[in-house]
Design an enzyme around this catalytic site. Structure first.
Site, short mmCIF file in Angstrom:
data_model
loop_
_atom_site.label_atom_id
_atom_site.label_comp_id
_atom_site.label_asym_id
_atom_site.label_seq_id
_atom_site.Cartn_x
_atom_site.Cartn_y
_atom_site.Cartn_z
N GLU A 1 -3.47 8.13 -2.44
CA GLU A 1 -2.45 8.91 -3.17
C GLU A 1 -1.22 9.15 -2.27
O GLU A 1 -0.53 10.15 -2.40
CB GLU A 1 -3.00 10.25 -3.65
CG GLU A 1 -4.15 10.15 -4.62
CD GLU A 1 -3.71 10.05 -6.06
OE1 GLU A 1 -2.49 10.18 -6.32
OE2 GLU A 1 -4.56 9.82 -6.92
N GLY B 1 -23.13 19.46 17.06
CA GLY B 1 -23.71 18.38 17.85
C GLY B 1 -24.47 17.37 17.02
O GLY B 1 -24.27 17.26 15.80
N GLY C 1 0.84 -1.19 0.00
CA GLY C 1 0.00 0.00 0.00
C GLY C 1 0.87 1.24 0.00
O GLY C 1 1.17 1.82 -1.04
N GLU D 1 1.24 9.99 6.65
CA GLU D 1 2.49 9.65 7.32
C GLU D 1 3.64 9.52 6.33
O GLU D 1 4.78 9.93 6.61
CB GLU D 1 2.34 8.32 8.09
CG GLU D 1 1.44 8.39 9.31
CD GLU D 1 -0.04 8.22 8.94
OE1 GLU D 1 -0.34 8.17 7.72
OE2 GLU D 1 -0.86 8.13 9.86
#
Length: 380
Positions: free
Chosen positions: A357, A333, A123, A361
């Protein structure tokens, strides 16, 4: 000096894009609930309307430039949630345009080509790709085997640009790309995937089982040239994220106004309520992220490869979408979660932009390596 003031030509295109986004919003909830259905290539209301993406790409005289304007149009599209005109350009088209021979480009230039990189075990790190292509000396064909997952435009597109490991006739190995057309024996497109957000987005898995590909379909994009297409697309994903974020902000502003709460920018924290202060801080997050997208696209127009700036725009846009949609729900809320309003969809849609894409991280790793002067081996 960079000037981000919109020109009259920009305003005209973006006004048209926003009007179409308002129409698109009428359909967004339907396709959010019917994710197995593909949107039409063109909605009935769009028949006599220009495609704002096409207008942006035409580099209109007096505009800020096609790349900046295109990103702002995509922001408007995702503000509405559905594009009235289906895109005919995929990231695979960018690879084709960048590395294909003139003969290859001429044959497939009018195709919609998905890009197929992500795999079950690869990935965020494409270096772990396991799809393989082996050359058959007897037939002069390549034999492709493997699986690709979460592929955009897989069902609506005409072909896929597949990044694969290869074993050449001389025994050499590496990574390269192959264009695989729909209908090729051994090439299977799976059903639409069920997703938390952007449910209307065409996303399927691809399977290649002894899929034979002619040598002419070998596009010969290596790992570096293939991944470089994301320098263009990552800021666009940031812009999409900000479209969702702005939709959440606009809705929240309307609801606060109904309750008699005015968003005033006069004075400081002591002169405004905690709710207004929270809202203004969310707007500041939006504005800061938008500037990163515009700067990345401006650099592209100066022919400066914006690798790091593209990562900054992607990371900032994805983070902003998460923070802003969550913040708007906190302000309003339980009312915000009603399906009568767009905010619950914006909240779910906003999750994806920090993932696909190139996850946020990973973008932060790219940014840190650039700042610190580290290689991928030094910091990973």
């Amino acid at each position: 000096m960079i000037d981000f003031q919109l020109t009259p030509a920009d305003e005209k295109v973006l006004s048209s894009a926003h009007e179409q986004a308002i129409i698109g919003r009428r359909y967004a909830r339907y396709y959010d609930k019917h994710e197995d259905e593909l949107e039409p290539e063109e909605f009935p209301e769009a028949k006599d309307l220009p495609n704002p993406i096409t207008l942006a790409e035409e580099s209109l005289s007096g505009s800020s430039g096609s790349r900046i304007l295109h990103s702002l149009v995509m922001l408007e599209v995702y503000w509405g949630g559905i594009a009235l005109h289906r895109s005919k350009w995929g990231l695979g088209n960018t690879v084709l345009k960048t590395v294909a021979t003139p003969e290859q480009f001429e044959k497939w230039k009018n195709h919609t080509i998905a890009i197929a990189i992500t795999e079950p075990g690869a990935g965020s790190d494409p270096a772990n790709i396991r799809t393989t292509a082996t050359f058959d000396r007897e037939t002069g064909e390549w034999i492709l085997n493997g699986e690709k997952i979460f592929i955009s435009q897989a069902q609506s597109g005409d072909a896929a640009m597949v990044l694969s490991r290869f074993i050449a006739p001389d025994g050499s190995r590496g990574m390269t790309t192959f264009l695989v057309e729909k209908g090729t024996p051994g090439f299977t497109v799976g059903p639409q995937l069920r997703k938390l957000g952007i449910r209307s987005h065409d996303t399927c898995n691809l399977l290649f089982e002894n899929c034979r590909i002619p040598e002419f379909n070998h596009i010969k994009g290596d790992f570096k040239s293939t991944m470089s297409v994301f320098n263009d697309s990552r800021p666009m994903v940031g812009a999409m994220a900000l479209g969702v974020a702005r939709a959440a902000l606009d809705f929240t502003r309307e609801k606060l106004a109904e309750r008699g709460i005015e968003i005033s920018y006069r004075g400081g924290m002591r002169s405004r309520s905690a709710v207004v202060d929270r809202f203004i801080r969310l707007e500041a997050v939006y504005e800061a992220a938008l500037l990163t997208v515009l700067r990345s696209k401006w650099l592209e127009q100066q022919d400066v490869p914006p690798k790091v700036e593209a990562s900054i725009a992607k990371a900032a846009g994805g983070k902003a979408a998460r923070k802003i949609t969550q913040g708007c729900i906190d302000i309003l809320g339980p009312e915000a979660l009603s399906e009568d309003h767009p905010l619950d969809r914006c909240f779910r849609d906003g999750r994806i932009f920090d993932i696909y894409e190139g996850a946020g991280e990973i973008q932060r790793l790219i940014i840190a390596r650039s700042i610190l002067g580290y290689t991928g081996r030094d910091l990973r």
